[in-house]
Design a protein around this motif. Structure first.
Motif, short mmCIF file in Angstrom:
data_model
loop_
_atom_site.label_atom_id
_atom_site.label_comp_id
_atom_site.label_asym_id
_atom_site.label_seq_id
_atom_site.Cartn_x
_atom_site.Cartn_y
_atom_site.Cartn_z
N SER A 193 0.85 -1.20 0.00
CA SER A 193 0.00 0.00 0.00
C SER A 193 0.88 1.25 0.00
O SER A 193 2.06 1.19 0.35
N LYS A 194 0.28 2.35 -0.40
CA LYS A 194 1.04 3.60 -0.51
C LYS A 194 1.62 4.04 0.83
O LYS A 194 0.97 3.90 1.86
N ASP A 195 2.82 4.56 0.77
CA ASP A 195 3.51 4.97 2.00
C ASP A 195 4.23 6.31 1.75
O ASP A 195 5.05 6.42 0.85
N GLN A 196 3.91 7.28 2.57
CA GLN A 196 4.52 8.62 2.43
C GLN A 196 5.99 8.61 2.84
O GLN A 196 6.78 9.44 2.41
N ASP A 197 6.32 7.66 3.73
CA ASP A 197 7.62 7.63 4.36
C ASP A 197 8.51 6.65 3.57
O ASP A 197 8.19 5.47 3.48
N PHE A 198 9.60 7.13 2.98
CA PHE A 198 10.42 6.28 2.13
C PHE A 198 11.56 5.66 2.94
O PHE A 198 12.54 6.32 3.27
N LYS A 199 11.42 4.37 3.27
CA LYS A 199 12.41 3.67 4.08
C LYS A 199 12.68 2.30 3.47
O LYS A 199 11.99 1.87 2.56
N PHE A 200 13.62 1.58 4.08
CA PHE A 200 13.98 0.27 3.54
C PHE A 200 12.80 -0.70 3.51
O PHE A 200 12.66 -1.51 2.60
N HIS A 201 11.93 -0.65 4.53
CA HIS A 201 10.78 -1.55 4.59
C HIS A 201 9.47 -0.84 4.27
O HIS A 201 8.40 -1.33 4.66
N SER A 202 9.52 0.30 3.59
CA SER A 202 8.26 1.02 3.39
C SER A 202 7.43 0.40 2.29
O SER A 202 7.86 -0.50 1.57
N GLY A 203 6.19 0.90 2.18
CA GLY A 203 5.28 0.44 1.14
C GLY A 203 5.60 1.12 -0.18
O GLY A 203 6.71 1.63 -0.37
N ALA A 204 4.62 1.11 -1.08
CA ALA A 204 4.83 1.72 -2.40
C ALA A 204 5.10 3.21 -2.22
O ALA A 204 4.30 3.91 -1.61
N PRO A 205 6.25 3.68 -2.72
CA PRO A 205 6.58 5.08 -2.47
C PRO A 205 5.64 6.05 -3.16
O PRO A 205 5.24 5.85 -4.30
N VAL A 206 5.27 7.08 -2.42
CA VAL A 206 4.56 8.19 -3.03
C VAL A 206 5.67 9.07 -3.60
O VAL A 206 6.60 9.44 -2.87
N ILE A 207 5.61 9.35 -4.89
CA ILE A 207 6.75 9.98 -5.58
C ILE A 207 7.32 11.21 -4.84
O ILE A 207 8.52 11.31 -4.64
N ALA A 208 6.43 12.07 -4.38
CA ALA A 208 6.90 13.31 -3.72
C ALA A 208 7.79 13.01 -2.51
O ALA A 208 8.68 13.78 -2.18
N ALA A 209 7.56 11.84 -1.86
CA ALA A 209 8.32 11.52 -0.66
C ALA A 209 9.75 11.09 -0.98
O ALA A 209 10.60 11.05 -0.11
N CYS A 210 10.03 10.75 -2.23
CA CYS A 210 11.35 10.21 -2.58
C CYS A 210 12.29 11.28 -3.14
O CYS A 210 13.45 11.01 -3.39
N ILE A 211 11.77 12.43 -3.42
CA ILE A 211 12.61 13.46 -4.06
C ILE A 211 13.41 14.23 -3.02
O ILE A 211 12.91 14.54 -1.98
#
Ligand SMILES: [Fe+2]
Length: 211
Positions: A193-211
């Motif tokens: 599922s979508k995840d705002q928080d981009f980490k090693f075990h996170s869910g599907a990244p929300v693009i804005a959170a990875c930039i």
């Protein structure tokens, strides 16, 4: 370390474990961050300073101690290896808030014994197995040093998840298959599922959170 202290050893042995963790804890939480000192060979880390005495009132004490102490030792070593690589690349260590992943699974842990212990071991297995998978997926995209390092880590993670599962099944009098299936469903939701928080075990990244 928590599981060993809670179930398998007495208070005195528990103190040996806490002492073992102290330099790492200080580095991470108290922010004593002289990496050169921390990594120096003479700093006497990653050694238990005595023999752990198994509690007799729990049949699996010895097994839990043996598997988990080896695991702790390896995780501490990995932490030092990560620091060394960061240090050599001029990357500063920063504290990172835990993501939702482990907490999301721990919420599903049953609250009576031995179910609590069995569930926690299964959760441990999923965390390790998912690390193993992600190191494998990432390794081909990295430079040689990191690629080699990630492959060495994934080999350990593969052993770690098996240790957790073997312990869980040894402690449970019934087949743990239904609990593994339950946590697999919870875990699948957390990683897909979508995840705002981009980490090693996170869910599907929300693009804005990875930039
Ligand atoms: Fe691990």
């Amino acid at each position: 370390m928590f599981l060993v202290r809670k179930y398998a050893i007495d208070k005195q042995s528990g103190q040996l474990l806490l002492d073992w963790a102290k330099p790492y804890e200080n580095f991470v939480y108290i922010k004593e961050r002289d990496i050169a000192v921390f990594l120096s060979k003479g700093s006497k880390k990653n050694e238990l300073s005595g023999e752990l005495v198994a509690r007799k009132d729990f049949a699996h004490s010895d097994d839990l101690i043996q598997k988990m102490v080896r695991l702790i030792k390896e995780e501490f070593h990995h932490f030092e290896q990560v620091l060394e690589i960061m240090h050599s690349r001029g990357i500063e260590y920063q504290n990172v808030r835990a993501g939702r992943y482990a907490k999301g699974m721990m919420k599903e842990v049953r609250t009576h014994e031995p179910a609590t212990l069995i569930d926690k071991l299964i959760v441990g297995a999923f965390i390790e197995a998912r690390s193993c998978e992600r190191f494998a997926k990432l390794a081909p995209y990295l430079d040689d040093e990191l690629k080699k390092f990630y492959i060495s880590l994934l080999r350990s993670e593969a052993r770690h998840y098996q240790d957790y599962l073997t312990l869980a099944q040894a402690i449970s009098v019934t087949d743990i298959g239904d609990r593994v299936a339950h946590f697999a469903a919870v875990e699948a939701q957390l990683i897909s599922s979508k995840d705002q928080d981009f980490k090693f075990h996170s869910g599907a990244p929300v693009i804005a959170a990875c930039i």
